[in-house]
Scaffold this motif. Structure first.
Motif, PDB file in Angstrom:
ATOM      1  N   THR A 109      15.505 -74.063  55.536  1.00 49.96           N
ATOM      2  CA  THR A 109      16.272 -74.701  56.603  1.00 49.96           C
ATOM      3  C   THR A 109      15.535 -75.901  57.197  1.00 49.96           C
ATOM      4  OG1 THR A 109      15.414 -73.015  58.128  1.00 49.96           O
ATOM      5  CG2 THR A 109      17.615 -72.664  57.203  1.00 49.96           C
ATOM      6  N   GLN A 130      17.402 -79.219  57.679  1.00 46.04           N
ATOM      7  CA  GLN A 130      17.336 -80.005  58.904  1.00 46.04           C
ATOM      8  C   GLN A 130      17.007 -81.461  58.595  1.00 46.04           C
ATOM      9  OE1 GLN A 130      18.082 -79.492  61.906  1.00 46.04           O
ATOM     10  NE2 GLN A 130      17.042 -81.101  63.051  1.00 46.04           N
ATOM     11  N   HIS A 182      17.220 -77.041  49.243  1.00 48.35           N
ATOM     12  CA  HIS A 182      17.692 -76.322  50.434  1.00 48.35           C
ATOM     13  C   HIS A 182      18.557 -75.123  50.051  1.00 48.35           C
ATOM     14  CE1 HIS A 182      19.824 -75.384  54.118  1.00 48.35           C
ATOM     15  NE2 HIS A 182      20.979 -75.791  53.593  1.00 48.35           N
ATOM     16  N   VAL A 217      17.368 -70.983  50.365  1.00 55.28           N
ATOM     17  CA  VAL A 217      17.987 -70.011  51.267  1.00 55.28           C
ATOM     18  C   VAL A 217      18.801 -68.971  50.506  1.00 55.28           C
ATOM     19  CG1 VAL A 217      18.013 -71.581  53.234  1.00 55.28           C
ATOM     20  CG2 VAL A 217      19.964 -71.557  51.674  1.00 55.28           C
ATOM     21  N   HIS A 249      28.827 -72.579  55.311  1.00 53.13           N
ATOM     22  CA  HIS A 249      27.943 -72.085  56.371  1.00 53.13           C
ATOM     23  C   HIS A 249      28.613 -70.969  57.172  1.00 53.13           C
ATOM     24  CE1 HIS A 249      25.576 -75.635  55.408  1.00 53.13           C
ATOM     25  NE2 HIS A 249      24.596 -75.132  56.141  1.00 53.13           N
ATOM     26  N   TYR A 257      26.073 -68.174  56.294  1.00 51.23           N
ATOM     27  CA  TYR A 257      25.274 -68.074  57.519  1.00 51.23           C
ATOM     28  C   TYR A 257      25.913 -67.102  58.510  1.00 51.23           C
ATOM     29  CZ  TYR A 257      22.015 -69.756  61.104  1.00 51.23           C
ATOM     30  OH  TYR A 257      21.004 -69.843  62.049  1.00 51.23           O
ATOM     31  N   PHE A 285      17.829 -74.198  63.326  1.00 52.45           N
ATOM     32  CA  PHE A 285      16.455 -74.187  62.821  1.00 52.45           C
ATOM     33  C   PHE A 285      15.480 -73.631  63.858  1.00 52.45           C
ATOM     34  CE2 PHE A 285      12.348 -76.423  62.216  1.00 52.45           C
ATOM     35  CZ  PHE A 285      11.986 -75.806  61.029  1.00 52.45           C
ATOM     36  N   HIS A 298      15.530 -69.998  63.842  1.00 50.43           N
ATOM     37  CA  HIS A 298      14.792 -69.419  62.718  1.00 50.43           C
ATOM     38  C   HIS A 298      13.307 -69.314  63.035  1.00 50.43           C
ATOM     39  CE1 HIS A 298      18.204 -71.343  60.131  1.00 50.43           C
ATOM     40  NE2 HIS A 298      18.621 -70.320  60.851  1.00 50.43           N
TER      41      HIS A 298
END
Length: 619
Positions: A173, A177, A203, A207, A482, A486, A571, A574
């Motif tokens: 992440t 970002q 990226h 993840v 996402h 996510y 971020f 996290h």
């Protein structure tokens, strides 16, 4: 002769189907009244559901906070009263105590609120009657510092799997970002290995295969042993898989940044030798899980293990098909890409994570899952419908029109397992909403479950041809990915981590840090998601109107800014999660063996622990 008749009959049947099933109609769909489209309206309503859930959680948390303030005020009053007593003389104290004694000894006669008259609710005020006043409407469950007796080797292995996952989450992440900021400042760098085309797959793969996969497997090891009531089949295989998977992600990251990749296939950018390392790790994990279940000490195979083994088995097959040489060119490659991309999300991440929910959600609430049958229904319908929906990513492409139609129909069919699973989870939570005020485990689960319904239903709506015509190739797809990877997968994994790690390590994270993690992740995701949805819709309409492409780029500038703001909040959350993880694992309790009664396993698959004492160690 019979074969010829069969084909003639088949042709006669197909001839009765509408032409739209087999061939793309002309002209393109009319978008003049796009806002009234069922897909658009449904998506807006689904976003509202997420907002309502956020308001609900915030309200419960605020109510608990004000209740705490009230309790503090009452406590201060008692302290003040005690200090006042110290200043009184004996006569005043005797008077106060006499009044208190009468108040304490007072007993109700039993007819203060009723009589012997017949009950008559003439105004219809009473909604329900209970003859069990001691049965609470919601089950209170005190927060307990209990720890689950877990073998040290299993505890250590789970910690290292999740620890590696946390590293890849922060790293992956961080790259995300940086990419989000490049939308605002595209001239940030001129270095080739920091270019968008190289970093974007870094990226996504970090993840996907680093964070989510390793966290899922680490949490799965606890579920598979606990629900089988036996020890893990082989710790050695688990560690081999850990090294292979982490090596695959690390080597793959370096190669992608160097410009060495498998082409444009999303989520399979790793070249085949690198992907092969991860595949071997998956095979070892599947074998380890399977043997553990096979050696279970109970008759039933708990529903969680269906999902865990199913996800592992399907993904191994998926990786093999995705890297077969004959599927790397032409339209066949496009079909396999849709299959691989959607199966990776649905049959690996989604299926495995659902298996984790079926254990960690009821265990954290100290109650059984609402319906075992709904879990089995969701399992088989997930397998039926998810396997054929990948082509909905290529609607209006040169792929066969009938194949696109099948993908759309099966996308709508996905509502069956989604509704079954969501109902099962929400009904399990029913009666335990007070847990929201006590910790953040249930809020993480609740957001994940709600996004499971919202994200999956929105994906079904997005598969329709009209909505696909507007949103395809726009930033809306980034918002949708996402919302699912996510909003569903990551939030559920966080819930599971916060549910189990304090119990096996004996260290509870600070609730204020967990709360900051939750709200920053949720608000960041909501800002990220909504901004790209709105911007993606406007971009798609701009293309349909035939405006210059550069206008759509300029149009997206404010929405990319909100994307960067949302991504920044995510971020930071996290980093907070990483802190919480190290806080929970900073001083684990290692189980030491009594050498007099230590009995090693004859097949060297672990050690049987008895009469253990505890000693604090740090990993």
């Amino acid at each position: 002769m019979y074969i010829r008749k069969f084909y003639i009959s088949l042709l006669a049947v197909f001839s009765h189907f509408p032409k739209v099933v087999f061939a793309q109609p002309t002209p393109n769909p009319d978008t003049s009244n796009w806002l009234a489209s069922p897909g658009i309206i449904g998506t807006i309503l689904l976003i509202v559901i997420v907002l309502v859930i956020a308001i609900f959680i915030l309200t419960v948390k605020a109510s608990a906070y004000f209740t705490q303030l009230q309790s503090r005020t009452e406590r201060n009053k008692k302290i003040e009263f005690g200090e006042r007593l110290l200043k009184m003389d004996e006569t005043e104290i005797d008077t106060v105590l006499e009044k208190r004694k009468k108040a304490v000894s007072y007993r109700l006669s039993g007819d203060e609120l009723g009589s012997n008259l017949e009950v008559d609710d003439s105004r219809g005020i009473i909604a329900a009657i209970t003859h069990e006043p001691s049965n609470p409407l919601v089950d209170e469950k005190k927060k307990s510092p209990i720890t689950i007796d877990t073998p040290f080797h299993l505890k250590k292995m789970i910690t290292w799997y999740i620890g590696a996952a946390v590293f890849w989450l922060v790293f992956g992440t961080l790259i995300g970002q940086y990419l989000g900021m490049k939308f605002i400042w595209p001239e940030m760098d001129t270095i080739s290995w920091l270019s968008f085309g190289r970093l974007r797959p870094v990226h996504t793969n970090a993840v996907f295969w680093g964070w989510a996969s390793l966290a899922m497997i680490g949490l799965g090891y606890f579920v598979i042993t606990r629900t089988s009531n036996t020890k893990l089949y082989s710790y050695k295989l688990a560690w081999y898989a850990w090294w292979l998977m982490n090596s695959s992600v690390a080597i793959g990251t370096l190669l992608l940044m160097s410009g060495i990749n498998n082409g444009g296939g999303e989520y399979r950018e790793y070249i085949w030798p690198v992907a092969f390392l991860f595949a071997i790790g998956m095979v070892l994990t599947f074998y380890n899980f399977y043997q553990t279940v096979a050696h279970r000490k109970i008759d039933e195979i708990y529903v969680s293990n269906w999902y865990l083994l199913g996800g592992l088995g399907w993904t191994i097959i998926l990786v093999i098909i995705g890297y077969l040489p004959m599927y790397q060119d032409g339209l066949g490659e496009t079909v396999i890409q849709g299959y691989y991309m959607h199966q990776g999300v649905g049959m690996w991440f989604m299926t495995f994570t659902l298996g984790l929910i079926y254990y960690y959600l009821p265990s954290s609430l100290n109650k059984p899952i609402y319906s075992y049958s709904l879990g089995v229904l969701a399992f088989w319908t997930q397998m039926l419908f998810y396997t054929l929906i990948g082509t909905h990513h290529f609607v209006f492409s040169p792929l066969p029109w009938w194949l696109q139609t099948v993908a759309i129909v099966f996308s709508a069919g996905m509502l069956i397992p989604v509704v079954a699973g969501t109902t099962n989870f929400l009904m399990t939570m029913k009666g335990s909403w007070n847990e929201i005020s006590k910790s953040y485990v249930l809020p993480f689960f609740l957001v994940g479950v709600v996004f499971y319904f919202v994200g999956s239903a929105q994906g079904s709506l997005q598969a329709f041809r009209f909505t696909n015509f507007i949103w395809h190739f726009t930033d809306f797809n980034v918002a949708h990915s996402h919302m699912t990877m996510y909003g569903i997968i990551t939030f559920i994994l966080w819930a599971c981590v916060y549910a189990i790690l304090p119990k096996i390590t004996g260290r509870e994270p600070k609730q204020i840090m967990v709360g900051m993690h939750f709200w920053m992740a949720f608000i960041g995701l909501f800002a990220y998601m909504v901004s790209l949805m709105v911007g993606g819709t406007m971009k798609g309409l701009s293309w349909i109107e035939g405006k210059p492409f550069i206008e759509s780029v300029i149009l997206m500038t404010p929405f990319w800014l909100w994307r960067a703001i949302g991504g920044t909040l995510m971020f930071i959350s996290h980093l907070l999660f990483a802190y919480n993880f190290f806080y929970m694992t900073g001083g684990q309790r290692k189980t030491m063996l009594n050498p007099k009664i230590n009995r090693p396993d004859p097949e060297n698959r672990g050690t049987i622990y008895q009469d253990a004492r505890n000693e604090t160690v740090t990993f």
